[in-house]
Write a protein that holds these residues in place. Structure first.
Motif, PDB file in Angstrom:
ATOM      1  N   MET A 261       0.829  -1.186   0.000  1.00 23.36           N
ATOM      2  CA  MET A 261       0.000   0.000   0.000  1.00 23.36           C
ATOM      3  C   MET A 261       0.874   1.249   0.000  1.00 23.36           C
ATOM      4  O   MET A 261       1.968   1.257   0.524  1.00 23.36           O
ATOM      5  CB  MET A 261      -0.912   0.032   1.222  1.00 23.36           C
ATOM      6  N   LYS A 262       0.327   2.285  -0.573  1.00 24.40           N
ATOM      7  CA  LYS A 262       0.962   3.597  -0.596  1.00 24.40           C
ATOM      8  C   LYS A 262      -0.017   4.598  -0.004  1.00 24.40           C
ATOM      9  O   LYS A 262      -1.177   4.285   0.237  1.00 24.40           O
ATOM     10  CB  LYS A 262       1.305   4.007  -2.030  1.00 24.40           C
ATOM     11  N   PHE A 263       0.469   5.814   0.206  1.00 24.33           N
ATOM     12  CA  PHE A 263      -0.369   6.885   0.719  1.00 24.33           C
ATOM     13  C   PHE A 263      -0.295   8.072  -0.234  1.00 24.33           C
ATOM     14  O   PHE A 263       0.741   8.314  -0.851  1.00 24.33           O
ATOM     15  CB  PHE A 263       0.100   7.324   2.106  1.00 24.33           C
ATOM     16  N   ILE A 264      -1.403   8.792  -0.320  1.00 23.67           N
ATOM     17  CA  ILE A 264      -1.448  10.006  -1.119  1.00 23.67           C
ATOM     18  C   ILE A 264      -1.919  11.146  -0.214  1.00 23.67           C
ATOM     19  O   ILE A 264      -2.780  10.958   0.646  1.00 23.67           O
ATOM     20  CB  ILE A 264      -2.366   9.846  -2.352  1.00 23.67           C
TER      21      ILE A 264
ATOM     22  N   PHE B 244      -5.470  18.899   5.647  1.00 17.05           N
ATOM     23  CA  PHE B 244      -4.975  17.827   4.788  1.00 17.05           C
ATOM     24  C   PHE B 244      -5.193  16.484   5.464  1.00 17.05           C
ATOM     25  O   PHE B 244      -5.401  16.404   6.671  1.00 17.05           O
ATOM     26  CB  PHE B 244      -3.492  18.034   4.436  1.00 17.05           C
ATOM     27  N   TYR B 245      -5.168  15.451   4.645  1.00 16.50           N
ATOM     28  CA  TYR B 245      -5.218  14.091   5.175  1.00 16.50           C
ATOM     29  C   TYR B 245      -4.472  13.170   4.228  1.00 16.50           C
ATOM     30  O   TYR B 245      -4.294  13.477   3.041  1.00 16.50           O
ATOM     31  CB  TYR B 245      -6.668  13.616   5.384  1.00 16.50           C
ATOM     32  N   CYS B 246      -4.017  12.070   4.762  1.00 15.92           N
ATOM     33  CA  CYS B 246      -3.306  11.072   3.979  1.00 15.92           C
ATOM     34  C   CYS B 246      -4.218   9.867   3.797  1.00 15.92           C
ATOM     35  O   CYS B 246      -4.764   9.342   4.771  1.00 15.92           O
ATOM     36  CB  CYS B 246      -2.016  10.660   4.681  1.00 15.92           C
ATOM     37  N   GLU B 247      -4.375   9.477   2.562  1.00 17.69           N
ATOM     38  CA  GLU B 247      -5.283   8.390   2.217  1.00 17.69           C
ATOM     39  C   GLU B 247      -4.479   7.190   1.735  1.00 17.69           C
ATOM     40  O   GLU B 247      -3.606   7.321   0.872  1.00 17.69           O
ATOM     41  CB  GLU B 247      -6.218   8.881   1.117  1.00 17.69           C
ATOM     42  N   GLU B 248      -4.799   6.038   2.277  1.00 17.65           N
ATOM     43  CA  GLU B 248      -4.121   4.815   1.854  1.00 17.65           C
ATOM     44  C   GLU B 248      -4.714   4.377   0.517  1.00 17.65           C
ATOM     45  O   GLU B 248      -5.936   4.337   0.345  1.00 17.65           O
ATOM     46  CB  GLU B 248      -4.312   3.729   2.906  1.00 17.65           C
ATOM     47  N   ILE B 249      -3.841   4.089  -0.431  1.00 13.18           N
ATOM     48  CA  ILE B 249      -4.285   3.687  -1.766  1.00 13.18           C
ATOM     49  C   ILE B 249      -3.520   2.458  -2.211  1.00 13.18           C
ATOM     50  O   ILE B 249      -2.439   2.154  -1.695  1.00 13.18           O
ATOM     51  CB  ILE B 249      -4.076   4.821  -2.802  1.00 13.18           C
TER      52      ILE B 249
END
Length: 74
Positions: A1-4, A62-67
Motif C-alpha cells: 500500500m501507498k499513501f497520497i 490535509f489528510y493522507c489516504e491509503e491507496i
C-alpha cells in the motif's frame, strides 16, 4: 500500500472548503505523508500570502489516504 496526500483549502468566513486536491507524490508510509502535509501546508500558505489569508480567513487542512497502486504489491 501507498499513501497520497490530499490538501483542502478553506475559508472560515462562510465555513467553505474547496474539494480535496490530491498531490502528485505517493508515500511509502503514513509518517512521511503527514510530515510532507505539514511542510506543504506552510509552503502553500506562504505562497498565498498574509493579505489574502487574513482577508479571507483562509486555512489548509490535509489528510493522507491509503491507496493501492496497480502493479505494486502491498
Amino acid at each position: 500500500m501507498k499513501f497520497i496526500l490530499n490538501m483542502i483549502l478553506c475559508s472560515s468566513i462562510n465555513s467553505i472548503c474547496l474539494e480535496p486536491y490530491p498531490m502528485p507524490n505517493h508515500y511509502d508510509d503514513l509518517h512521511s505523508c503527514l510530515i510532507d502535509g505539514y511542510k506543504e501546508s506552510i509552503t502553500k500558505m506562504e505562497k498565498i500570502g498574509s493579505k489574502d489569508i487574513n482577508e479571507h480567513k483562509m486555512f489548509i487542512k490535509f489528510y493522507c489516504e491509503e491507496i493501492q497502486i496497480k502493479g505494486i504489491d502491498a
